[in-house]
Design a protein around this motif. Structure first.
Motif, short mmCIF file in Angstrom:
data_model
loop_
_atom_site.label_atom_id
_atom_site.label_comp_id
_atom_site.label_asym_id
_atom_site.label_seq_id
_atom_site.Cartn_x
_atom_site.Cartn_y
_atom_site.Cartn_z
N ASN A 79 0.65 -1.15 -0.02
CA ASN A 79 -0.21 0.27 0.28
C ASN A 79 0.81 1.56 -0.09
O ASN A 79 1.84 0.99 0.70
N THR A 82 -1.01 2.98 4.47
CA THR A 82 -1.46 2.19 5.61
C THR A 82 -1.78 2.84 7.12
O THR A 82 -1.06 2.89 7.21
N SER A 105 -13.73 2.36 5.31
CA SER A 105 -13.35 1.06 4.55
C SER A 105 -13.56 0.65 3.16
O SER A 105 -13.33 0.20 2.41
N LYS A 108 -12.96 3.67 0.89
CA LYS A 108 -11.57 3.46 0.81
C LYS A 108 -10.82 4.64 -0.35
O LYS A 108 -11.10 3.43 -2.30
N ASN A 110 -7.83 3.53 -3.79
CA ASN A 110 -6.77 2.66 -4.11
C ASN A 110 -5.36 3.46 -3.46
O ASN A 110 -4.91 4.59 -3.41
N GLU A 113 -5.00 0.95 2.77
CA GLU A 113 -5.79 0.02 3.10
C GLU A 113 -5.89 0.36 5.05
O GLU A 113 -4.63 1.00 5.49
N TYR A 137 -12.49 -4.74 7.86
CA TYR A 137 -11.43 -4.63 6.82
C TYR A 137 -10.61 -5.74 7.83
O TYR A 137 -11.56 -6.03 8.87
N ASN A 138 -9.37 -6.18 7.43
CA ASN A 138 -8.66 -7.11 8.14
C ASN A 138 -7.66 -6.48 9.47
O ASN A 138 -7.80 -5.51 9.88
#
Length: 191
Positions: A79, A82, A105, A108, A110, A113, A137-138
């Motif tokens: 990214n 981040t 999220s 967001k 490109n 992240e 999101y993670n």
């Protein structure tokens, strides 16, 4: 008769004044909420945080779902920016901001992240929070010394990290979606 007429007129006048005051307070309260939302969108980073300039790349984290170990470099290197949000299920501001992070999220840009980093927490309450908010999101779990190493003593705290893993900016406190978009724009403009 005149006495009753005066009493009725005074009651009507007091009622009109009371209703007027109530309306003015309601209007001011609504303006205050709108002004707060507008100010949130314009908020900027506070003064330099000790973590600014440090690298997160060598830090080991665990994927929340299966607790597989990974390092942050495998995330940050993909990214331009981040956004690492440090949170815990026992933190009320963290809980309040989480729906805002979900909105961010979804929209967001490109190259950006957002990840959550669960710190100093118990698994079951954290799992329940992620489920209740329907996080999109993670999320990872930090090692115990992460907060100490990055001199972060309050949560929520959000780190803005570049492609090389270097912390460019740190934001302390609760975020809104609008504020987060604004802060990402600031980081992009500066770097």
């Amino acid at each position: 008769m005149k006495k009753w007429l005066r009493i009725i007129l005074v009651l009507v006048l007091v009622s009109i004044i009371g209703i007027s005051i109530y309306k003015v307070i309601g209007i001011n309260e609504e303006q205050t909420k709108e002004q707060f939302k507008e100010q949130q969108g314009k908020r900027t980073f506070q003064n330099s945080h000790p973590a600014t300039g440090m690298s997160v790349n060598d830090e080991k984290v665990k994927v929340f779902q299966d607790l597989k170990e990974t390092d942050l470099k495998s995330i940050t290197s993909k990214n331009d920016i981040t956004v690492i949000n440090l949170f815990a299920s026992w933190c009320d501001p963290c809980k309040r901001e989480m729906p805002e992070l979900v909105k961010f999220s979804k929209k967001k840009e490109n190259g950006v992240e957002l990840i959550g980093l669960n710190v100093k927490d118990k698994r079951k309450p954290a799992e329940q929070l992620l489920k209740d908010v329907n996080v999109n999101y993670n999320v990872y779990v930090s090692e115990d010394d992460f907060l100490k190493k990055f001199k972060t003593y309050n949560i929520p705290t959000t780190l803005f990290v570049d492609k090389e893993g270097k912390v460019q900016k740190v934001y302390l406190g609760e975020l809104t979606e609008k504020t987060l978009h604004n802060l990402v724009s600031q980081v992009k403009e500066e770097h």
